[in-house]
Structure formats: C-alpha cells, structure tokens
Scaffold this motif. Structure first.
Motif, mmCIF file in Angstrom:
data_model
loop_
_atom_site.group_PDB
_atom_site.id
_atom_site.type_symbol
_atom_site.label_atom_id
_atom_site.label_comp_id
_atom_site.label_asym_id
_atom_site.label_seq_id
_atom_site.Cartn_x
_atom_site.Cartn_y
_atom_site.Cartn_z
ATOM 1 N N LYS A 167 0.814 -1.209 0.000
ATOM 2 C CA LYS A 167 0.000 0.000 0.000
ATOM 3 C C LYS A 167 0.856 1.270 0.000
ATOM 4 O O LYS A 167 0.600 2.207 -0.755
ATOM 5 C CB LYS A 167 -0.926 -0.005 1.218
ATOM 6 N N GLU A 168 1.888 1.313 0.835
ATOM 7 C CA GLU A 168 2.732 2.505 0.925
ATOM 8 C C GLU A 168 3.485 2.742 -0.376
ATOM 9 O O GLU A 168 3.631 3.877 -0.827
ATOM 10 C CB GLU A 168 3.710 2.378 2.095
ATOM 11 N N VAL A 169 3.957 1.653 -1.002
ATOM 12 C CA VAL A 169 4.682 1.773 -2.266
ATOM 13 C C VAL A 169 3.776 2.360 -3.345
ATOM 14 O O VAL A 169 4.165 3.286 -4.074
ATOM 15 C CB VAL A 169 5.226 0.399 -2.721
ATOM 16 N N ILE A 170 2.555 1.825 -3.440
ATOM 17 C CA ILE A 170 1.609 2.296 -4.451
ATOM 18 C C ILE A 170 1.186 3.731 -4.165
ATOM 19 O O ILE A 170 1.026 4.548 -5.084
ATOM 20 C CB ILE A 170 0.372 1.374 -4.503
ATOM 21 N N SER A 171 1.025 4.066 -2.879
ATOM 22 C CA SER A 171 0.674 5.438 -2.499
ATOM 23 C C SER A 171 1.748 6.412 -2.956
ATOM 24 O O SER A 171 1.450 7.492 -3.488
ATOM 25 C CB SER A 171 0.488 5.527 -0.984
ATOM 26 N N ASN A 172 3.008 6.034 -2.765
ATOM 27 C CA ASN A 172 4.121 6.883 -3.207
ATOM 28 C C ASN A 172 4.127 7.038 -4.726
ATOM 29 O O ASN A 172 4.367 8.129 -5.256
ATOM 30 C CB ASN A 172 5.452 6.298 -2.746
ATOM 31 N N GLU A 173 3.860 5.930 -5.429
ATOM 32 C CA GLU A 173 3.821 5.975 -6.890
ATOM 33 C C GLU A 173 2.692 6.870 -7.382
ATOM 34 O O GLU A 173 2.860 7.655 -8.322
ATOM 35 C CB GLU A 173 3.662 4.566 -7.455
ATOM 36 N N LEU A 174 1.531 6.739 -6.740
ATOM 37 C CA LEU A 174 0.377 7.548 -7.134
ATOM 38 C C LEU A 174 0.655 9.029 -6.909
ATOM 39 O O LEU A 174 0.338 9.869 -7.760
ATOM 40 C CB LEU A 174 -0.859 7.123 -6.334
ATOM 41 N N GLN A 175 1.255 9.352 -5.773
ATOM 42 C CA GLN A 175 1.590 10.743 -5.498
ATOM 43 C C GLN A 175 2.535 11.296 -6.562
ATOM 44 O O GLN A 175 2.373 12.426 -7.035
ATOM 45 C CB GLN A 175 2.229 10.874 -4.121
ATOM 46 N N ASN A 176 3.511 10.491 -6.967
ATOM 47 C CA ASN A 176 4.469 10.913 -7.985
ATOM 48 C C ASN A 176 3.770 11.161 -9.325
ATOM 49 O O ASN A 176 4.033 12.163 -10.006
ATOM 50 C CB ASN A 176 5.541 9.836 -8.154
ATOM 51 N N ILE A 177 2.849 10.260 -9.699
ATOM 52 C CA ILE A 177 2.111 10.401 -10.962
ATOM 53 C C ILE A 177 1.271 11.677 -10.955
ATOM 54 O O ILE A 177 1.267 12.452 -11.916
ATOM 55 C CB ILE A 177 1.215 9.169 -11.203
ATOM 56 N N ILE A 178 0.562 11.908 -9.848
ATOM 57 C CA ILE A 178 -0.327 13.069 -9.755
ATOM 58 C C ILE A 178 0.458 14.374 -9.805
ATOM 59 O O ILE A 178 0.102 15.312 -10.518
ATOM 60 C CB ILE A 178 -1.160 12.999 -8.459
ATOM 61 N N LYS A 179 1.550 14.427 -9.041
ATOM 62 C CA LYS A 179 2.335 15.666 -8.986
ATOM 63 C C LYS A 179 2.991 15.964 -10.332
ATOM 64 O O LYS A 179 3.053 17.115 -10.762
ATOM 65 C CB LYS A 179 3.390 15.551 -7.884
ATOM 66 N N LYS A 180 3.484 14.929 -11.002
ATOM 67 C CA LYS A 180 4.135 15.152 -12.294
ATOM 68 C C LYS A 180 3.128 15.535 -13.377
ATOM 69 O O LYS A 180 3.439 16.313 -14.280
ATOM 70 C CB LYS A 180 4.913 13.905 -12.707
#
Length: 313
Positions: A167-180
């Motif tokens: 969950k934490e890994v995917i959360s970090n990935e999602l945050q990166n996608i959204i911000k970029k």
C-alpha cells in the motif's frame, strides 16, 4: 479558482440531505483529500461531480466552465473528469494497452507513450487484468484517465483493495504520478495517513456538512472541533481548571518523575509501539498514550505533556 463548488445539495427521496450546502474551491494542480465516516456522502459527492448522480441544487464550475447548476447539466462524457473507482473497473477480455485506449479519441493518442511511461506500464502492455497485481491494475486505471487530458481526476478509495505490504509503495507511486501530471485531484479515503501523505488540502466531512477545510498541518494543529481532531488520530479529553481540552496521544511522554501519574489498565501491542490505556491522577480521567516498551497492567507510570499541545474545545 480552477474548481468551484457552491452550495451543493444532494437529497434522497426521504428528504435527507447527504450533501448539505457544500462550498469550496481548488487551484489548478491542487490535491484534495475528502475524509469522513462511512456513509457520510464522500462517494456520492464524487458521483455528483462526475455527473453520475443528479444534484438538487448548487453550482459546479471547472476550468472556467459551468458543468452543473440548477438549470443545466453537462453530459458525463463532456466534463473532462477522470474517475478511478476502488474496484479497478478494467475490461477482463482486453489487455493493458487496449484498456487504456478503449474508445480513445484520436487527438489523445499522442499522450499514450508519455502516460504509459509515467505510470510505469511499458512492460505490461500485452498482459490482461488477471495477469497483473492490484497495484498495477490501479496504475492502468489512472493511465486510462490521464491519457484523455482530464481537467480533474477523482480517486475513490484507490488503496482499499491493496495489501498492506504494498500500500505505501503504491501510495508513493500515485503521489508521484499526480504531482508530475499537475492535474487537479480529489481523493476520497477513510485512511488519514493516505490523506496526510498526498494532499495539499483536506476536507473533513460529516452529516452532509464540511466540518473543516484546511491544509494538513493546520488541520492537525488547529482542528475546529473534537471530530476533526479525532480523524487525525487518537485524542484524549481532559478537563483542566474547568476548561475542556483535547490532547493527542502522541504528545504525552512517559518520564521517570512527574506530578502526573497513570495506573495502567491495558497495554496493547501495535507493532512498532504499545498503546497504553489507564486512569490518571488528574480527576481520575482516562487517557491513552504510546510507549516503546511493554508495561504491565497495574503498573504506575509518570507522564508529562506540554501546555502548547493542549487544544481548547
């Protein structure tokens, strides 16, 4: 403002307002988390934004365009809103590339390579939904939304079907996608850790009404009421000099010597720490605090807290 919600009301046949005068706005690129108890209307709000539910009154404007008001409702397919459901609604008979491109207008085809790269899906394009993990399916759903250049993306409990271990890994990935991607985003979640991790602003929602709309730091340090304080973690209610205060459990420290004592009632192992429940010598008030060490029931410990961490309610 990029997204403006004004006096949004959604009622059901029994007359109950599940959304009662909802009003707030977001700047372009901001990420908002919408948190509250189950059944409070969070998912209903997303459906109203997307045009999947009719509103009773109010106004919704997005990127300078009115998409909903008392007299007009822009069709769902023209709203430029991406919606990622919690159950990853992918077509099982289509592979990843086909799912992303399903009904994709030709003018958006130019975005495919960059979005697939951003979502780390290049090596999965020929696989089918049953051949990839839940986190990978989630990224496919996000890519399917982003490739269409939405003005707004809605995420409804995107981590609810993921194992805790990833969950934490995917959360970090999602945050990166959204911000970029710099796309304005609304995340509905019941997990405050997700909200704090990814959001620029948070709405605490209860009984159809916004309880507080603020940056995460302000919400944590200056909640407007006990409910808003409690959604961000365990709080203790204290009566000091006839005034009511709340004090977060993490702000109470165990010390060797103090005028404040606690008789331990329960010690609950949480993994990284123990949750200690007991009765204090402060008018026999019950409190909760955390400890790195296990403490036996019946033990007496000393504790301290800073007056600056007391929140008056």
């Amino acid at each position: 403002m990029f997204l403006e919600i004004k006096n949004l009301v959604k009622s059901y046949e029994n007359g109950y307002n599940i959304l009662n005068g909802l009003t707030f706005s977001l700047k372009k690129g901001e990420v908002l988390s919408f948190i509250g108890n189950s059944g409070s209307g969070k998912s209903t709000f997303l459906k109203c934004l997307a045009g999947l539910e009719e509103i009773n009154s109010g106004k919704i404007s997005l990127n300078g365009l009115t998409i909903e008001d008392d007299n007009y409702s822009l069709p769902v397919n023209k709203r430029k809103i991406g919606y990622v459901f919690q159950d990853y609604t992918l077509f099982p008979h289509l592979n990843v590339k086909q799912n992303i491109c399903f009904n994709l207008e030709k003018k958006f085809s130019k975005n495919f390579e960059s979005i697939v790269s951003l979502c780390k899906l290049k090596h999965l394009l020929k696989r089918y939904p049953h051949e990839i993990s839940g986190g990978e399916q989630q990224r496919v759903c996000i890519a399917r939304s982003l490739v269409r250049e939405p003005d707004l993306i809605l995420l409804d409990e995107p981590f609810s079907n993921l194992d805790t271990s990833i969950k934490e890994v995917i959360s970090n990935e999602l945050q990166n996608i959204i911000k970029k991607s710099k796309i304005t985003t609304i995340l509905v979640t019941h997990d405050i850790h997700d909200a704090l991790h990814i959001s620029d602003k948070i709405i605490v929602f209860s009984d159809g009404i916004i309880q507080q709309f603020a940056k995460p730091e302000i919400l944590y340090s200056n909640p407007v009421n006990e409910y808003c304080a409690s959604v961000l973690g365990i709080v203790n209610n204290l009566l000091i000099d006839r005034k009511k205060y709340i004090l977060r459990a993490e702000h109470i420290k165990i010390v060797e010597k103090s005028k404040n004592t606690l008789v331990v009632d329960k010690c609950i192992f949480l993994g990284k720490e123990y949750k200690i429940l007991g009765v204090t010598n402060l008018n026999n008030q019950k409190i909760c605090l955390f400890s790195k060490q296990k403490i036996k029931a019946g033990s007496v410990i000393n504790f301290e807290f800073s007056a600056e961490n007391l929140i008056c309610i």
